[in-house]
Design an enzyme around this catalytic site. Structure first.
Site, PDB file in Angstrom:
ATOM      1  N   HIS A 114       0.824  -1.212   0.000  1.00 11.87           N
ATOM      2  CA  HIS A 114       0.000   0.000   0.000  1.00 11.87           C
ATOM      3  C   HIS A 114       0.858   1.261   0.000  1.00 11.87           C
ATOM      4  O   HIS A 114       0.466   2.279  -0.549  1.00 11.87           O
ATOM      5  CB  HIS A 114      -0.996  -0.019   1.160  1.00 11.87           C
ATOM      6  CG  HIS A 114      -2.132  -0.959   0.887  1.00 11.87           C
ATOM      7  ND1 HIS A 114      -2.147  -2.246   1.349  1.00 11.87           N
ATOM      8  CD2 HIS A 114      -3.239  -0.801   0.132  1.00 11.87           C
ATOM      9  CE1 HIS A 114      -3.239  -2.847   0.909  1.00 11.87           C
ATOM     10  NE2 HIS A 114      -3.923  -1.992   0.170  1.00 11.87           N
TER      11      HIS A 114
ATOM     12  N   ARG B 197     -10.051   4.192  -2.268  1.00 16.42           N
ATOM     13  CA  ARG B 197      -9.531   3.553  -1.054  1.00 16.42           C
ATOM     14  C   ARG B 197      -9.690   4.539   0.100  1.00 16.42           C
ATOM     15  O   ARG B 197      -8.850   5.418   0.281  1.00 16.42           O
ATOM     16  CB  ARG B 197      -8.055   3.200  -1.229  1.00 16.42           C
ATOM     17  CG  ARG B 197      -7.772   2.105  -2.248  1.00 16.42           C
ATOM     18  CD  ARG B 197      -6.278   1.806  -2.286  1.00 16.42           C
ATOM     19  NE  ARG B 197      -5.958   0.562  -2.952  1.00 16.42           N
ATOM     20  CZ  ARG B 197      -5.469   0.473  -4.192  1.00 16.42           C
ATOM     21  NH1 ARG B 197      -5.269   1.556  -4.912  1.00 16.42           N
ATOM     22  NH2 ARG B 197      -5.193  -0.713  -4.712  1.00 16.42           N
TER      23      ARG B 197
ATOM     24  N   GLU C 220     -11.084 -10.935  -3.713  1.00 15.77           N
ATOM     25  CA  GLU C 220      -9.639 -10.857  -3.478  1.00 15.77           C
ATOM     26  C   GLU C 220      -9.145 -11.923  -2.504  1.00 15.77           C
ATOM     27  O   GLU C 220      -8.010 -11.880  -2.045  1.00 15.77           O
ATOM     28  CB  GLU C 220      -9.250  -9.455  -3.008  1.00 15.77           C
ATOM     29  CG  GLU C 220     -10.120  -8.870  -1.913  1.00 15.77           C
ATOM     30  CD  GLU C 220      -9.760  -7.420  -1.573  1.00 15.77           C
ATOM     31  OE1 GLU C 220      -8.743  -6.898  -2.055  1.00 15.77           O
ATOM     32  OE2 GLU C 220     -10.505  -6.816  -0.781  1.00 15.77           O
TER      33      GLU C 220
ATOM     34  N   ASP D   7      -4.495  -8.515  -3.669  1.00 14.24           N
ATOM     35  CA  ASP D   7      -4.696  -9.430  -2.546  1.00 14.24           C
ATOM     36  C   ASP D   7      -4.978 -10.845  -3.025  1.00 14.24           C
ATOM     37  O   ASP D   7      -4.611 -11.806  -2.352  1.00 14.24           O
ATOM     38  CB  ASP D   7      -5.843  -8.932  -1.652  1.00 14.24           C
ATOM     39  CG  ASP D   7      -5.344  -7.886  -0.678  1.00 14.24           C
ATOM     40  OD1 ASP D   7      -4.270  -8.110  -0.082  1.00 14.24           O
ATOM     41  OD2 ASP D   7      -5.989  -6.836  -0.531  1.00 14.24           O
TER      42      ASP D   7
ATOM     43  N   CYS E 164      -9.739  -3.981 -10.266  1.00 11.50           N
ATOM     44  CA  CYS E 164      -9.169  -2.732  -9.749  1.00 11.50           C
ATOM     45  C   CYS E 164      -7.801  -2.951  -9.110  1.00 11.50           C
ATOM     46  O   CYS E 164      -7.200  -2.020  -8.600  1.00 11.50           O
ATOM     47  CB  CYS E 164     -10.121  -2.059  -8.766  1.00 11.50           C
ATOM     48  SG  CYS E 164     -10.471  -3.071  -7.318  1.00 11.50           S
TER      49      CYS E 164
END
Ligand code: PEP
Ligand code: MG
Length: 598
Positions: free
Chosen positions: A202, A309, A445, A469, A516
């Site tokens: 991230h 997010r 995910e 993920d 995404c």
């Protein structure tokens, strides 16, 4: 297209994982105390209060000493920056700040770091409402001052000096959390290097959102770097060059200019839709991490927000945001993006995104397999409800979709939908305007979600595949760990088959399926996803124009054939070879350009 020839620079080259776009050239700024996360705890007795007051006093003295030393030690070519330190010293002695921090420690019984953080935020909130550009320009100084004080409290044992950022510097750190990256002063920082981290950590996604040329996973580089070293960061190759020679600097400066020119050329056509040569349209959306990115997504041709997010609003602060505050931000995003749709993903806290207010125990439990995302929300219903209320209130201002992260069971969707329905009713009864239609989607995910996909697809209004993920959890690899980054394989047959299965399940019940995760942004993987049948791809704004152009140069039918053939591959290498082979002829030029630019 005029691309510079390949160049092999002489000198100390370090290799890591390139992230984001472009090239940065600047002096190294080493961050030794990387952790500027602020933990907050209650002072339960007078002894604790005294201790915190003492820590504050020592931090004030140490920080002022640091500023004086940094000012006196500035090399001649940077002497014009001396006034920054003078301004910081004046701010540091400001009685309003000191009084406010003291009050928080003594009366509110808050620990010293959190007290500084709160006081700085209060002052910034007041200043940001004043309509005077000079006063507002001091906000960054004040924030830097707060960080310096907090770091000084952490650093009391090692006496580590933390110099102030100079313009155009390259920040180098062992590791940075996403919150820490988002707190970097982007106007001053030109590039970023970390020893830890990887393509889809991230922190990497935030660095990309900030447009910082970044190299992560540069193992042990801090052992050799010195503050002030000249660095070239080549995010395209994942290279860092330390103290380069004149030729290398000249080459990279030329590359920087060529890159900017190429980007401008591509961006000019960014508003055109991605319609293939055989007339198949693919929606290309942008991923939003920081509200400031929204104009860039639109300018680069994003046709909507495929993934907002939202967790970054929660990370860098000592308290949870209020409904009003969240509503204000969401309303701004939804209204500014209109008529484009905005997909607001509910909180995905956990793993590497840890609340500043969480205590050490909570943070420890918040690992990738812990209380992450929907699990956190369903166990912290007040936090979830507050966010849902803000989202639904914002839905009155533009097309809004809700996306639930890390779903692994039907119950999680049902429970969330029930809460959503209650929220909608509550708001309507209270007299708020709420959009009639707010589709609720599910992120795919986790392997369990793929196995259950037929059931989940029936409960969802849309599906969005989070490949970052999905790869992490399917291949059992930490997506932020550079030691296993070579094993993190988007073209692994298990991943490709899972994506195909998910898209088929969505199609079977007439539910749209988008992607995404980072695979949507790759020149090799994006065509494959479209060949599998993805309706929409959502990606960082910088790559939108390239991917749109790639599809305008492609045949949909070819991507379908490619998908069919690649699905037969038994290994990741075979699959990758198949994709490269297919795309070679049509996209060779394009991919070279893409590499130059991304
Ligand atoms: C993903 O996992 O692919 C995704 C898009 O979510 P995030 O990267 O925020 O975990
Ligand atoms: Mg995810």
């Amino acid at each position: 297209m005029n691309l510079p020839p390949p160049f092999v620079p002489q000198g100390a080259i370090f290799k890591g994982i390139g992230i984001g776009q472009g090239i940065a050239i600047g002096p190294a700024h080493l961050i030794s105390a990387t952790n500027i996360r602020v933990h907050r705890y209650k002072l339960t007795n007078n002894q604790m209060v005294e201790k915190e007051l003492d820590r504050l006093q020592k931090a004030l003295t140490r920080t002022e000493d640091q500023f004086v030393r940094a000012k006196n030690g500035l090399p001649e070519e940077l002497s014009s920056q001396a006034s920054i330190f003078d301004a910081l010293i004046i701010l540091l002695r400001d009685p309003t700040l000191i009084k406010s921090v003291n009050k928080k420690i003594v009366t509110d019984r808050v620990n010293a770091e959190a007290a500084v953080n709160l006081a700085i935020r209060e002052i910034c909130a007041i200043l940001s409402n004043i309509n005077d550009p000079h006063i507002r320009s001091r906000l960054t100084d004040i924030e830097q001052l707060g960080q310096a004080l907090i770091v000084a409290m952490r650093d009391q044992a090692n006496g580590g000096a933390r110099p102030i950022f100079v313009d155009g510097c390259v920040v180098a750190a062992a590791d940075l959390s996403p919150a820490e990256v988002s707190a970097l002063p982007v106007g001053q920082v030109a590039g970023l290097i970390t020893e830890q981290g990887s393509q889809t950590s991230h922190a990497a996604l935030v660095a990309q959102a900030l447009g910082l040329p970044t190299v992560m996973g540069a193992t042990d580089i801090l052992k050799v770097l010195e503050h002030g070293d000249t660095l070239i960061v080549d995010a395209r190759e994942g290279h860092i060059i330390r103290n380069p020679d004149e030729d290398a600097i000249k080459f990279y400066q030329t590359s920087q200019r060529a890159l900017k020119g190429y980007q401008l050329e591509i961006v000019r056509s960014a508003h055109l839709p991605a319609i293939t040569l055989d007339d198949h349209r693919i929606d290309i959306f942008g991923n939003l991490e920081l509200v400031e990115e929204l104009p860039a997504i639109i300018a680069n041709g994003g046709e909507g927000i495929g993934l907002y997010r939202t967790e970054f609003l929660y990370l860098t602060r000592p308290e949870l945001p209020s409904e009003e505050e969240l509503y204000e931000v969401y309303r701004r995003v939804v209204a500014s993006a209109a008529p484009r749709p905005v997909t607001i993903r509910t909180l995905d806290l956990g793993a590497d995104k840890i609340l500043a207010v969480s205590d050490t125990e909570g943070a420890r439990q918040n690992q990738a397999l812990g209380l992450r995302a929907i699990r956190f929300c369903l166990k912290n219903l007040d936090v979830f409800r507050t966010q849902l209320r803000a989202i639904f209130r914002a839905s009155a201002h533009g097309q809004t979709r809700v996306l639930l992260p890390m779903i692994s069971s039907l119950e999680e969707i049902r429970q969330s939908k029930e809460l959503i329905e209650q929220t909608r009713q509550e708001l309507t009864q209270e007299g708020y305007r709420v959009a009639e239609e707010v589709p609720v989607g599910v992120m795919i995910e986790v392997p369990a979600a793929v196995i259950l996909i037929d059931e989940l697809a029936r409960e969802a209004d849309f599906l969005s595949i989070g490949t970052n993920d999905l790869i992490q959890y399917t291949l059992a690899l930490d997506r932020g760990n550079p030691e296993v980054s070579d094993l993190y394989q988007p073209f692994h047959p298990s991943i490709l088959r899972m994506i195909k299965k998910t898209i088929e399940a969505g199609q079977a019940v007439g539910v749209s399926v988008s992607v995404c995760g980072d695979m949507a942004a790759g020149p090799l993987s994006a065509p494959l996803l479209v060949g599998f049948g993805a309706d929409m791809l959502s990606m960082p704004f910088g790559v939108i124009p390239f991917i749109k152009r790639l599809f305008r140069m492609s045949f949909f039918e070819e991507t379908q054939k490619l998908a069919e053939e690649t699905l037969r591959a038994k290994t990741a290498d075979e699959a990758l070879a198949c994709v490269k082979d297919h795309l070679k002829v049509r996209n060779a030029d394009y991919i070279q350009g893409f590499r130059l630019a991304s």
